[in-house]
Design a protein around this motif. Structure first.
Motif, PDB file in Angstrom:
ATOM      1  N   SER A   1      -2.815   8.402  10.062  1.00  0.00           N
ATOM      2  CA  SER A   1      -1.448   8.208   9.584  1.00  0.00           C
ATOM      3  C   SER A   1      -0.814   6.990  10.267  1.00  0.00           C
ATOM      4  N   ALA A   2      -1.063   6.830  11.558  1.00  0.00           N
ATOM      5  CA  ALA A   2      -0.505   5.677  12.268  1.00  0.00           C
ATOM      6  C   ALA A   2      -1.082   4.371  11.732  1.00  0.00           C
ATOM      7  N   GLU A   3      -2.382   4.320  11.499  1.00  0.00           N
ATOM      8  CA  GLU A   3      -2.993   3.115  10.946  1.00  0.00           C
ATOM      9  C   GLU A   3      -2.466   2.840   9.544  1.00  0.00           C
ATOM     10  N   LEU A   4      -2.232   3.889   8.776  1.00  0.00           N
ATOM     11  CA  LEU A   4      -1.721   3.680   7.413  1.00  0.00           C
ATOM     12  C   LEU A   4      -0.307   3.125   7.448  1.00  0.00           C
ATOM     13  N   ARG A   5       0.532   3.626   8.392  1.00  0.00           N
ATOM     14  CA  ARG A   5       1.891   3.098   8.481  1.00  0.00           C
ATOM     15  C   ARG A   5       1.886   1.630   8.917  1.00  0.00           C
TER      16      ARG A   5
ATOM     17  N   CYS B   1       0.876  -0.516   5.957  1.00  0.00           N
ATOM     18  CA  CYS B   1       1.958  -0.634   5.000  1.00  0.00           C
ATOM     19  C   CYS B   1       3.037  -1.593   5.506  1.00  0.00           C
ATOM     20  N   GLY B   2       3.306  -1.587   6.827  1.00  0.00           N
ATOM     21  CA  GLY B   2       4.318  -2.479   7.369  1.00  0.00           C
ATOM     22  C   GLY B   2       3.881  -3.932   7.289  1.00  0.00           C
ATOM     23  N   GLN B   3       2.600  -4.207   7.503  1.00  0.00           N
ATOM     24  CA  GLN B   3       2.119  -5.580   7.387  1.00  0.00           C
ATOM     25  C   GLN B   3       2.186  -6.060   5.941  1.00  0.00           C
ATOM     26  N   LEU B   4       1.902  -5.209   4.987  1.00  0.00           N
ATOM     27  CA  LEU B   4       2.012  -5.604   3.576  1.00  0.00           C
ATOM     28  C   LEU B   4       3.448  -5.911   3.194  1.00  0.00           C
ATOM     29  N   THR B   5       4.370  -5.174   3.763  1.00  0.00           N
ATOM     30  CA  THR B   5       5.784  -5.408   3.442  1.00  0.00           C
ATOM     31  C   THR B   5       6.245  -6.747   3.977  1.00  0.00           C
ATOM     32  N   CYS B   6       5.770  -7.104   5.171  1.00  0.00           N
ATOM     33  CA  CYS B   6       6.147  -8.402   5.736  1.00  0.00           C
ATOM     34  C   CYS B   6       5.593  -9.560   4.901  1.00  0.00           C
ATOM     35  N   LEU B   7       4.410  -9.432   4.358  1.00  0.00           N
ATOM     36  CA  LEU B   7       3.847 -10.500   3.521  1.00  0.00           C
ATOM     37  C   LEU B   7       4.634 -10.607   2.225  1.00  0.00           C
TER      38      LEU B   7
END
Length: 240
Positions: free
Chosen positions: A227-231, A234-240
């Motif tokens: 779950s931590a790796e998935l979050r 997802c946060g890195q995709l949002t920044c891109l």
């Protein structure tokens, strides 16, 4: 007789039940009384006398070990041997000995007499099962007379009926006591076996619970890491 003695000794060696006294047998008859009897009565009296001699001989030569009841076969033999060695030696009257030819002649005579009785009664070809069925159909018509004999229930006196009931009650009580002792021994063996199984069940149940806890803890740790790796992904995709 040699053959009867050998068979009786097999009973002793195997620890089977045997009469402890001759109290239940008729008293020996005097020669004058035997002479006045019929052939059947004389044969019965001589048969009882022979049986009493066998019982007295074996009880004197091989005393019953009272404390061997309910034990294993080896314990029975050992206790019986110890009791025999410890008991004071009684006067053992020797049994009358017969040769094998005499025994064969007696056996042939008995077979001939039995065949004559069967033929005289018209029972040729009657199977033993038929005798058993006839006995079962008429056994309730007889009662014990208190002297070792039986009489028809229709002609039995109240005292005879009471004696018959007492005899049946004592026989039933003895059988119940025997079965109760046997059930107690089986219950003891079962308790030992069940106790071992219960201990093993408790041990395996504890081990199983421990394994389940370890698997559950490992699965939870993997879930939290995923779950931590998935979050983070997802946060890195949002920044891109």
């Amino acid at each position: 007789c040699l053959v009867a003695t050998a068979q009786w000794l097999q009973v002793l060696q195997r620890g089977l039940p045997r009469p402890g006294s001759i109290q239940g047998l008729p008293q020996p008859k005097a020669p004058a009384e035997l002479a006045a009897m019929s052939l059947r009565e004389r044969a019965e009296a001589e048969l009882f006398a022979e049986l009493a001699a066998l019982v007295e001989h074996d009880n004197a030569a091989h005393p019953v070990a009272k404390d061997a009841e309910g034990k294993g076969k080896k314990d029975k033999k050992r206790r019986a041997k110890d009791a025999e060695e410890a008991a004071p030696r009684q006067m053992v009257r020797p049994l009358q000995q017969f040769g094998l030819d005499e025994l064969d002649a007696a056996r042939a005579l008995l077979a001939e007499e039995a065949a004559g009785v069967v033929a005289a009664m018209g029972h040729d070809g009657v199977a033993p099962e038929e005798y058993l069925e006839a006995w079962r159909a008429t056994v309730d018509e007889w009662v014990v007379d208190g002297k070792g004999g039986v009489v028809r229930k229709a002609t039995a006196t109240p005292a005879m009926r009471i004696e018959a009931l007492r005899h049946d009650w004592e026989r039933t009580r003895g059988e119940m006591e025997s079965q109760a002792h046997r059930a107690a021994r089986l219950d003891k063996k079962a308790a030992i076996l069940v106790a071992g199984l219960q201990q093993r069940h408790t041990k395996l149940t504890g081990q199983l619970d421990e394994v389940v806890q370890q698997v559950w803890f490992a699965a939870r740790m993997h879930l939290e890491a995923f779950s931590a790796e998935l979050r983070m992904g997802c946060g890195q995709l949002t920044c891109l």
